[in-house]
Design a protein around this motif. Sequence first.
Motif, PDB file in Angstrom:
ATOM      1  N   ARG A  25       0.903  -0.981   0.019  1.00  0.00           N
ATOM      2  CA  ARG A  25      -0.017   0.088  -0.147  1.00  0.00           C
ATOM      3  C   ARG A  25       0.780   1.106   0.265  1.00  0.00           C
ATOM      4  O   ARG A  25       0.211   2.395  -0.131  1.00  0.00           O
ATOM      5  CB  ARG A  25      -1.183   0.093   0.994  1.00  0.00           C
ATOM      6  CG  ARG A  25      -0.427   0.068   2.635  1.00  0.00           C
ATOM      7  CD  ARG A  25      -1.410   0.142   3.684  1.00  0.00           C
ATOM      8  NE  ARG A  25      -2.300   1.276   3.400  1.00  0.00           N
ATOM      9  CZ  ARG A  25      -3.572   1.358   4.102  1.00  0.00           C
ATOM     10  NH1 ARG A  25      -3.827   0.289   4.953  1.00  0.00           N
ATOM     11  NH2 ARG A  25      -4.460   2.413   3.913  1.00  0.00           N
ATOM     12  N   ALA A  26       2.199   1.195  -0.010  1.00  0.00           N
ATOM     13  CA  ALA A  26       2.889   2.204   0.079  1.00  0.00           C
ATOM     14  C   ALA A  26       3.529   2.868  -1.086  1.00  0.00           C
ATOM     15  O   ALA A  26       3.792   2.034  -2.140  1.00  0.00           O
ATOM     16  CB  ALA A  26       4.271   2.049   1.029  1.00  0.00           C
ATOM     17  N   SER A  30      -2.578   8.283  -3.354  1.00  0.00           N
ATOM     18  CA  SER A  30      -3.818   8.323  -2.940  1.00  0.00           C
ATOM     19  C   SER A  30      -3.746   8.547  -1.248  1.00  0.00           C
ATOM     20  O   SER A  30      -2.915   8.691  -0.536  1.00  0.00           O
ATOM     21  CB  SER A  30      -4.601   6.930  -3.064  1.00  0.00           C
ATOM     22  OG  SER A  30      -4.862   6.741  -4.179  1.00  0.00           O
ATOM     23  N   THR A  31      -4.888   9.325  -0.698  1.00  0.00           N
ATOM     24  CA  THR A  31      -5.125   9.716   0.614  1.00  0.00           C
ATOM     25  C   THR A  31      -6.337   8.826   1.697  1.00  0.00           C
ATOM     26  O   THR A  31      -6.901   8.209   0.732  1.00  0.00           O
ATOM     27  CB  THR A  31      -5.209  11.280   0.782  1.00  0.00           C
ATOM     28  OG1 THR A  31      -6.346  11.434  -0.234  1.00  0.00           O
ATOM     29  CG2 THR A  31      -3.990  12.027   0.140  1.00  0.00           C
ATOM     30  N   HIS A  49      -6.071  10.267  -8.845  1.00  0.00           N
ATOM     31  CA  HIS A  49      -4.931   9.375  -7.856  1.00  0.00           C
ATOM     32  C   HIS A  49      -4.587   8.228  -8.463  1.00  0.00           C
ATOM     33  O   HIS A  49      -3.496   7.569  -8.432  1.00  0.00           O
ATOM     34  CB  HIS A  49      -5.433   9.500  -6.510  1.00  0.00           C
ATOM     35  CG  HIS A  49      -5.281  10.768  -5.764  1.00  0.00           C
ATOM     36  ND1 HIS A  49      -5.968  11.145  -4.451  1.00  0.00           N
ATOM     37  CD2 HIS A  49      -4.787  11.965  -5.898  1.00  0.00           C
ATOM     38  CE1 HIS A  49      -5.837  12.376  -4.306  1.00  0.00           C
ATOM     39  NE2 HIS A  49      -5.255  13.050  -5.375  1.00  0.00           N
ATOM     40  N   VAL A  50      -5.690   7.385  -8.708  1.00  0.00           N
ATOM     41  CA  VAL A  50      -5.522   6.027  -9.382  1.00  0.00           C
ATOM     42  C   VAL A  50      -4.507   6.027 -10.603  1.00  0.00           C
ATOM     43  O   VAL A  50      -3.868   5.111 -10.587  1.00  0.00           O
ATOM     44  CB  VAL A  50      -6.890   5.294  -9.578  1.00  0.00           C
ATOM     45  CG1 VAL A  50      -6.393   3.764  -9.889  1.00  0.00           C
ATOM     46  CG2 VAL A  50      -7.798   5.482  -8.198  1.00  0.00           C
ATOM     47  N   ALA A  51      -4.936   7.014 -11.612  1.00  0.00           N
ATOM     48  CA  ALA A  51      -4.034   7.110 -12.804  1.00  0.00           C
ATOM     49  C   ALA A  51      -2.680   7.401 -12.531  1.00  0.00           C
ATOM     50  O   ALA A  51      -1.872   6.647 -12.938  1.00  0.00           O
ATOM     51  CB  ALA A  51      -4.646   8.263 -13.488  1.00  0.00           C
ATOM     52  N   HIS A  52      -2.475   8.307 -11.492  1.00  0.00           N
ATOM     53  CA  HIS A  52      -1.093   8.589 -11.225  1.00  0.00           C
ATOM     54  C   HIS A  52      -0.468   7.197 -10.434  1.00  0.00           C
ATOM     55  O   HIS A  52       0.848   6.978 -10.801  1.00  0.00           O
ATOM     56  CB  HIS A  52      -0.958   9.619  -9.928  1.00  0.00           C
ATOM     57  CG  HIS A  52      -1.197  10.979 -10.624  1.00  0.00           C
ATOM     58  ND1 HIS A  52      -0.433  11.438 -11.651  1.00  0.00           N
ATOM     59  CD2 HIS A  52      -2.006  12.335 -10.042  1.00  0.00           C
ATOM     60  CE1 HIS A  52      -0.694  12.729 -12.097  1.00  0.00           C
ATOM     61  NE2 HIS A  52      -1.717  13.139 -11.162  1.00  0.00           N
ATOM     62  N   ASN A  53      -1.209   6.540  -9.753  1.00  0.00           N
ATOM     63  CA  ASN A  53      -0.491   5.324  -8.921  1.00  0.00           C
ATOM     64  C   ASN A  53      -0.188   4.397 -10.020  1.00  0.00           C
ATOM     65  O   ASN A  53       0.895   3.644 -10.045  1.00  0.00           O
ATOM     66  CB  ASN A  53      -1.411   4.948  -7.934  1.00  0.00           C
ATOM     67  CG  ASN A  53      -1.532   5.719  -6.763  1.00  0.00           C
ATOM     68  OD1 ASN A  53      -0.867   6.412  -6.364  1.00  0.00           O
ATOM     69  ND2 ASN A  53      -2.562   5.643  -6.014  1.00  0.00           N
ATOM     70  N   ASP A 232     -14.181   0.050   3.360  1.00  0.00           N
ATOM     71  CA  ASP A 232     -13.598   1.020   2.025  1.00  0.00           C
ATOM     72  C   ASP A 232     -12.156   1.100   2.003  1.00  0.00           C
ATOM     73  O   ASP A 232     -11.595   1.776   2.949  1.00  0.00           O
ATOM     74  CB  ASP A 232     -14.361   2.304   2.423  1.00  0.00           C
ATOM     75  CG  ASP A 232     -14.441   3.172   1.120  1.00  0.00           C
ATOM     76  OD1 ASP A 232     -14.069   2.835  -0.053  1.00  0.00           O
ATOM     77  OD2 ASP A 232     -14.570   4.443   1.211  1.00  0.00           O
ATOM     78  N   THR A 233     -11.733   0.794   1.031  1.00  0.00           N
ATOM     79  CA  THR A 233     -10.314   0.500   1.048  1.00  0.00           C
ATOM     80  C   THR A 233      -9.641   0.272  -0.487  1.00  0.00           C
ATOM     81  O   THR A 233     -10.442   0.305  -1.364  1.00  0.00           O
ATOM     82  CB  THR A 233      -9.644  -0.593   1.755  1.00  0.00           C
ATOM     83  OG1 THR A 233      -8.387  -0.543   2.255  1.00  0.00           O
ATOM     84  CG2 THR A 233      -9.739  -1.933   1.337  1.00  0.00           C
TER      85      THR A 233
END
Length: 243
Positions: A25-26, A30-31, A49-53, A232-233
Motif C-alpha cells: 500500500r506504500a 492516494s489519501t 490519484h489512481v491514474a497517477h498510482n 472501504d479501502t
Amino acid sequence: MMHKPEFISPDWPAPANVKALQTTRAGGFSTGNYASLNLGDHVKDNPLHVAHNRQSLSPFLPTEPVWLQQVHGIRVIDASTSSCIETADASFSTRKEVVCVTMTADCLPVLLCDEAGSVVAAIHAGWRSLCDGVIEATVNAMPVEAAQLMAWLGPAIGPDAFEVGGEVRAQFIAQDAQAETAFRPQGDKWLGDLYTIARQRLNTLGIHQIYGGGRCTFNEPDTFFSFRRDGDTGRMATMIWLE
C-alpha cells in the motif's frame, strides 16, 4: 514529495526471464482510506490519484498491465490477445512483455510459471473463485503440463483472521473433502486457511513447487490493504510477465 512504489519480490526459483512484482500500500498518491498506492479504479478513490498510482508502476514494467474486471468467477483469458478490461479472474500469457495482473485486498493472488519460462499466469483467488475452481481453470488453460508449473502465493487474509460461517466451509468440503483440514472452529464460526486450500488444489493438479504464503493482509495494516479490516479501502496488484 517522492512517490515511489514499494514492492515485494516473490521468493521462488522462477526462470530468469520470468519477472514478478507484488505491490504494497506504500509509495502512492492516494489519501485517506486509500493511502497511498491504491491501484483499484472500481473503489471510491479519486480517479486522478489512481491514474497517477498506475502510472508510477510504468518504470518497473515493460508495458501497461492487462487489467481485468474481476467478478469472483473462474473465467481465464489469454492476456496477449485480450480486449480492453475483460471480465475475468485470471489471465495467462506465452508472449513476452505482456503483464498479467490480479488486484486484491484480502483475496489470494496466485502466480504461476513453468520451469522453461514459456508461460506465466496471475490468478485472483478470492474464496468464491478458489472454491469454484479458478486455479484448476487457469492451469487447464495454460499450454503446458501441470507438473511443469510452479506457484507463488501472494499476501492474503491469513488463517487467524479469515472467519467464515459453516456454509462457506461446507461449500469447500463439497468441492474437495480434504478442505476439512483447512478450517478450525472459533465459537459458532470457523477460521479458514486460504493458503492451505490453494496448496491442496495445486497438489491435486500435480503442482508441488509451491512458494510464498504466510503473510496476512488483515494483520499487517501498515503494509497491506484489507477489505475485511477496513471495508472501504484500496487494492494491491500482483504482476507477472515474460522478459
